[in-house]
Design a protein around this motif. Structure first.
Motif, PDB file in Angstrom:
ATOM      1  N   TYR A 379      19.684   1.894  -7.690  1.00 41.82           N
ATOM      2  CA  TYR A 379      18.532   2.622  -8.428  1.00 41.82           C
ATOM      3  C   TYR A 379      17.699   1.924  -8.839  1.00 41.82           C
ATOM      4  N   CYS A 380      16.299   2.361  -8.838  1.00 43.90           N
ATOM      5  CA  CYS A 380      14.919   2.067  -9.236  1.00 43.90           C
ATOM      6  C   CYS A 380      14.106   2.331 -10.011  1.00 43.90           C
ATOM      7  N   LEU A 381      13.811   1.979 -11.352  1.00 47.72           N
ATOM      8  CA  LEU A 381      13.055   2.591 -12.467  1.00 47.72           C
ATOM      9  C   LEU A 381      11.691   3.200 -12.032  1.00 47.72           C
ATOM     10  N   SER A 382      11.045   2.601 -11.304  1.00 50.72           N
ATOM     11  CA  SER A 382       9.660   2.811 -10.577  1.00 50.72           C
ATOM     12  C   SER A 382       9.128   1.931  -9.628  1.00 50.72           C
ATOM     13  N   LEU A 383       9.041   2.673  -8.190  1.00 48.78           N
ATOM     14  CA  LEU A 383       8.465   1.863  -7.246  1.00 48.78           C
ATOM     15  C   LEU A 383       7.079   1.550  -7.497  1.00 48.78           C
ATOM     16  N   TYR A 384       6.389   2.227  -8.426  1.00 49.98           N
ATOM     17  CA  TYR A 384       4.916   1.952  -8.666  1.00 49.98           C
ATOM     18  C   TYR A 384       4.747   0.503  -9.432  1.00 49.98           C
ATOM     19  N   THR A 385       5.894   0.067  -9.866  1.00 52.92           N
ATOM     20  CA  THR A 385       5.723  -1.363 -10.525  1.00 52.92           C
ATOM     21  C   THR A 385       6.084  -2.156  -9.493  1.00 52.92           C
ATOM     22  N   ALA A 386       5.232  -2.841  -8.958  1.00 50.80           N
ATOM     23  CA  ALA A 386       5.161  -3.322  -7.639  1.00 50.80           C
ATOM     24  C   ALA A 386       4.135  -4.862  -7.556  1.00 50.80           C
ATOM     25  N   ASP A 387       4.543  -5.421  -6.463  1.00 53.47           N
ATOM     26  CA  ASP A 387       3.605  -6.814  -6.399  1.00 53.47           C
ATOM     27  C   ASP A 387       2.060  -6.433  -5.821  1.00 53.47           C
ATOM     28  N   VAL A 388       2.254  -5.027  -5.360  1.00 55.98           N
ATOM     29  CA  VAL A 388       0.937  -4.280  -4.764  1.00 55.98           C
ATOM     30  C   VAL A 388       0.674  -3.194  -5.352  1.00 55.98           C
ATOM     31  N   LYS A 389      -0.715  -2.655  -5.493  1.00 52.80           N
ATOM     32  CA  LYS A 389      -0.995  -1.489  -6.088  1.00 52.80           C
ATOM     33  C   LYS A 389      -0.836  -0.448  -5.370  1.00 52.80           C
ATOM     34  N   MET A 455       5.138   7.138   6.816  1.00 51.61           N
ATOM     35  CA  MET A 455       5.033   5.705   7.371  1.00 51.61           C
ATOM     36  C   MET A 455       5.223   4.810   6.264  1.00 51.61           C
ATOM     37  N   ALA A 456       6.038   3.752   6.723  1.00 54.27           N
ATOM     38  CA  ALA A 456       6.366   2.877   5.532  1.00 54.27           C
ATOM     39  C   ALA A 456       5.468   2.094   4.819  1.00 54.27           C
ATOM     40  N   LEU A 457       5.284   2.283   3.670  1.00 55.91           N
ATOM     41  CA  LEU A 457       4.275   1.467   2.894  1.00 55.91           C
ATOM     42  C   LEU A 457       4.878  -0.136   2.719  1.00 55.91           C
ATOM     43  N   ARG A 458       6.033  -0.409   2.244  1.00 55.68           N
ATOM     44  CA  ARG A 458       6.688  -1.380   1.984  1.00 55.68           C
ATOM     45  C   ARG A 458       7.949  -1.534   2.636  1.00 55.68           C
ATOM     46  N   SER A 459       8.624  -2.289   2.780  1.00 56.37           N
ATOM     47  CA  SER A 459       9.927  -2.740   3.301  1.00 56.37           C
ATOM     48  C   SER A 459      10.584  -3.780   2.593  1.00 56.37           C
ATOM     49  N   ILE A 561      -0.504   2.838  16.477  1.00 57.95           N
ATOM     50  CA  ILE A 561      -0.549   3.807  15.675  1.00 57.95           C
ATOM     51  C   ILE A 561      -1.890   4.348  15.439  1.00 57.95           C
ATOM     52  N   TRP A 562      -2.703   3.163  15.044  1.00 57.69           N
ATOM     53  CA  TRP A 562      -4.317   3.530  14.603  1.00 57.69           C
ATOM     54  C   TRP A 562      -4.702   4.327  15.657  1.00 57.69           C
ATOM     55  N   ARG A 563      -4.441   4.157  17.003  1.00 60.02           N
ATOM     56  CA  ARG A 563      -4.986   4.914  17.995  1.00 60.02           C
ATOM     57  C   ARG A 563      -4.486   6.501  17.946  1.00 60.02           C
ATOM     58  N   ILE A 564      -3.039   6.548  17.695  1.00 59.09           N
ATOM     59  CA  ILE A 564      -2.554   7.808  17.587  1.00 59.09           C
ATOM     60  C   ILE A 564      -3.229   8.515  16.332  1.00 59.09           C
ATOM     61  N   PHE A 565      -3.305   7.935  15.229  1.00 55.71           N
ATOM     62  CA  PHE A 565      -3.592   8.507  14.077  1.00 55.71           C
ATOM     63  C   PHE A 565      -5.213   8.555  14.062  1.00 55.71           C
ATOM     64  N   GLY A 566      -6.005   7.957  14.832  1.00 48.89           N
ATOM     65  CA  GLY A 566      -7.502   7.821  14.746  1.00 48.89           C
ATOM     66  C   GLY A 566      -7.916   7.059  13.640  1.00 48.89           C
ATOM     67  N   ARG A 567      -7.343   6.043  12.946  1.00 48.05           N
ATOM     68  CA  ARG A 567      -7.700   5.110  12.144  1.00 48.05           C
ATOM     69  C   ARG A 567      -6.848   4.074  11.848  1.00 48.05           C
ATOM     70  N   ASN A 568      -7.651   3.195  10.972  1.00 44.52           N
ATOM     71  CA  ASN A 568      -6.838   1.862  10.870  1.00 44.52           C
ATOM     72  C   ASN A 568      -5.906   2.520   9.546  1.00 44.52           C
ATOM     73  N   THR A 569      -4.702   2.210   9.982  1.00 46.26           N
ATOM     74  CA  THR A 569      -3.824   2.718   8.859  1.00 46.26           C
ATOM     75  C   THR A 569      -2.965   1.795   7.690  1.00 46.26           C
ATOM     76  N   SER A 570      -3.490   0.348   8.253  1.00 48.03           N
ATOM     77  CA  SER A 570      -3.012  -0.620   7.380  1.00 48.03           C
ATOM     78  C   SER A 570      -3.298  -0.582   6.089  1.00 48.03           C
ATOM     79  N   ARG A 571      -2.856  -1.427   5.192  1.00 50.60           N
ATOM     80  CA  ARG A 571      -3.261  -1.191   3.716  1.00 50.60           C
ATOM     81  C   ARG A 571      -3.783  -2.469   3.231  1.00 50.60           C
ATOM     82  N   PRO A 572      -4.238  -2.599   1.812  1.00 51.60           N
ATOM     83  CA  PRO A 572      -4.970  -3.808   1.549  1.00 51.60           C
ATOM     84  C   PRO A 572      -4.156  -5.043   1.476  1.00 51.60           C
ATOM     85  N   TRP A 573      -2.623  -4.787   1.248  1.00 55.03           N
ATOM     86  CA  TRP A 573      -1.663  -6.064   0.950  1.00 55.03           C
ATOM     87  C   TRP A 573      -1.504  -6.514   2.361  1.00 55.03           C
ATOM     88  N   ASP A 574      -1.827  -5.844   3.443  1.00 55.39           N
ATOM     89  CA  ASP A 574      -1.383  -6.356   4.883  1.00 55.39           C
ATOM     90  C   ASP A 574      -2.381  -7.438   5.365  1.00 55.39           C
TER      91      ASP A 574
END
Length: 616
Positions: A379-389, A455-459, A561-574
């Motif tokens: 179980y997890c109490l909140s995935l929003y309590t994370a090392d990234v925003k 799409m996976a935000l974090r793993s 994936i960027w080409r398929i979605f037509g945009r840069n899908t990476s996140r700031p923490w990447d």
């Protein structure tokens, strides 16, 4: 019982040998240093590995070489004399002294063709008893304190050891993977404790009863394909697996021990040589995640196998960094780095030194794990309590993946460095970011937090639950010293969601059947690539063509994936370099991939981008 015959410790040859090997200051000064280590001690037991260069020719890297053939166990008495303890064995290594100082566990091979097994020796008379049988190669034994369950008449004692009993190969598919096991000292009650696809090793029991060990994590792709070797802790029954020391300091941490002064001392490096030697570092047990401190520097040499002394110092082996000499045994103060030589035989590497003395027994532990229960809970109490925003509402679903350890020595997949995977399932997250799931016990599991497009935000790296274990976390890669907010997580007000499909019903994303046809139909076209004949993607040429566009395990940073979605899908923490304008694929005016097709490609990459089939 086998009784070992050894030469008398006071024979003229042994005395001459001891005098010739004594550190500077002579035999008398050496004896004074040895006696000063602790009152009532019976000397130092250690491993001698011949300095013939054979081991040094084996490759290093993330893991040290599998050395030990031809090694022997030696006892250095407080008067400076030595005697061999392992007569009758072709190889003997990895000594550990019992809490009362009377017995010795070690790994041994009676003949060169034998597998490694665990043996116990009575130090007073030399009687030897075999503990493990038919469990693969067994190494690095360590005494455990008492373990207790409610339906047992009394607590019992066990040993931890490292073994290849599962018959699995690491994620490269090139070498046997090792994991931690426990066994009663009479040879019964074998239990597997860890389920790391890329090896766990170097167990040491801390004063609070937990086992501290090293684990190779290859799925942490943020730090490179080869991952990291970090320190972890578990209970005696394998429950409550958690990071102990990881991101501070160098990428490889192993050979850890704890001292009576509440320090964890270990060897660390960015890349290890054949023997795993490196610099010494430490963390404080009070703040083990935030107290990393370097003890030795490059000019001090390379260090190996620290073990605690009663006064807070450590026994440790050291050799010159340039590879010109062999390991010698030192006493070292981890607070100052000051060391003094205790013993050196230039013909041997003198390693794995342990003081033969009675020591406080670590805390015993009780267990709720039940081997007959095939599941556990996470179980997890909140995935929003994370090392990234992650913005509120940005995480929609949780994907749970099973890792399939390799059962044979094979080269890795042509495109992906990761092991095959299957889906245990996906669930919706509660509004507050919590979840509560029940999964099969004793298998490698990865959790992926998904956005609205699947799409996976974090793993996370590989984790697992033991039988009937109920284990939770505050958040997703959260600060290890956080205390959870005083509120009830919504997912915990409902029964656990069962992700317990039988193996034959667990789904994999098949490249040939699901991904390749839609890429050939929608992407490998004249509109995208020009020319008289459009390219055709396949398992052979496709791996080469796709490699520069795909980051296995991270769809969001993959240019495909960027080409398929037509945009840069990476996140700031990447920390992905700016890509400029992304040209969509297929180009405007041609049928784009549907939302379901885009999700299929993203899911395939997030699950490892395997080109071949999934074979358990």
């Amino acid at each position: 019982m086998l009784r070992l015959t050894v030469a008398p410790a006071n024979c003229w040859f042994a005395a001459l040998l001891a005098a010739s090997l004594a550190p500077a200051g002579g035999a008398a000064a050496q004896a004074d240093r040895l006696r000063a280590l602790a009152p009532g001690q019976a000397g130092i037991v250690f491993t001698q590995l011949a300095a013939d260069g054979k081991a040094a020719r084996q490759a290093g890297g993330m893991l040290r070489a599998d050395y030990g053939d031809g090694a022997r166990l030696v006892l250095l008495s407080p008067d400076g004399t030595t005697r061999v303890l392992s007569g009758g064995f072709h190889s003997a290594s990895d000594p550990d002294v019992s809490f009362d100082g009377q017995r010795l566990l070690f790994a041994g091979k009676r003949t060169a063709a034998d597998r490694w097994n665990i043996y116990e020796m009575e130090l007073a008379g030399g009687a030897v008893r075999q503990v493990t049988r038919d469990l693969g190669d067994c190494r690095s034994p360590a005494y455990q304190s008492s373990l207790f369950v409610l339906d047992a008449e009394r607590p019992w004692y066990q040993a931890t050891f490292v073994s290849t009993a599962a018959g699995e190969f690491d994620e490269y598919g090139r070498a046997p993977a090792t994991n931690l096991y426990s066994i009663r000292l009479d040879g019964t009650g074998v239990r597997r404790l860890t389920f790391n696809p890329s090896s766990s090793f170097d167990p040491f029991q801390m004063a609070d009863g937990r086992i501290l060990f090293a684990g190779w994590q290859r799925h942490n792709l943020d730090r490179g394909v080869r991952g990291r070797v970090a320190l972890f802790g578990i209970n005696l029954d394998g429950t409550d697996y958690a990071v102990f020391a990881a991101d501070e300091g160098l990428r490889i941490k192993h050979m850890a021990c704890t001292t009576p002064t509440r320090l964890a001392v270990f060897v660390e490096a960015e890349r290890v040589p054949w023997d795993g030697a490196g610099r010494l570092a430490s963390v404080n047990l009070r703040r083990n995640l935030r107290s990393h401190r370097v003890i030795t520097g490059p000019a001090d040499g390379l260090f190996h196998s620290p073990s605690p002394l009663p006064d807070g110092a450590v026994l440790v082996s050291r050799r010159p960094a340039d590879g010109t000499g062999t390991h010698a045994i030192y006493r070292l103060d981890p607070m100052t780095g000051r060391r003094e030589l205790l013993f050196d035989d230039p013909a041997w590497h003198d390693i794995q030194a342990k003081l033969v003395v009675a020591q406080p027994e670590p805390d015993g532990r009780s267990s709720v794990a039940e081997e007959t229960d095939p599941t556990g809970k996470l179980y997890c109490l909140s995935l929003y309590t994370a090392d990234v925003k992650i913005p509120p509402g940005g995480a929609r679903r949780l994907r749970v993946i099973e890792g399939l350890p390799r059962r044979a020595a094979t080269s890795r997949d042509a495109l992906s460095p990761l092991i095959p995977t299957r889906l245990l399932g996906e669930i919706n997250l509660a509004e507050d970011g919590s979840f509560n799931i029940q999964t099969p016990a004793n298998i490698p599991i990865q959790l992926q937090v998904l956005d609205a497009e699947g799409m996976a935000l974090r793993s996370c790296a590989w984790i697992w639950v033991k039988n009937r274990e109920s284990r939770g976390c505050i958040g997703c890669h959260e600060h290890g010293e956080l205390v959870p907010e005083n509120r009830l997580a919504k997912a915990l007000t409902e029964p656990s969601i069962q992700l317990t499909l039988p193996p034959e019903r667990r789904r994999a994303v098949d490249f040939r059947r699901e991904v390749l046809p839609l890429l050939n139909r929608k992407c490998a076209t004249l509109a995208c690539h020009g020319g008289a004949t459009p390219p055709r993607l396949g398992v052979g040429a496709g791996a080469s063509d796709l490699a520069k566009y795909i980051h296995p395990g991270r769809a969001r940073t993959s240019p495909l994936i960027w080409r398929i979605f037509g945009r840069n899908t990476s996140r700031p923490w990447d920390r992905t370099p700016p890509a400029g304008k992304v040209a969509p694929m297929p180009p405007p005016g041609y049928p784009p991939l549907t939302a379901e097709e885009r999700r299929t490609v993203a899911e395939w990459i997030d699950l490892g981008a395997l080109m071949g089939g999934v074979k358990p």
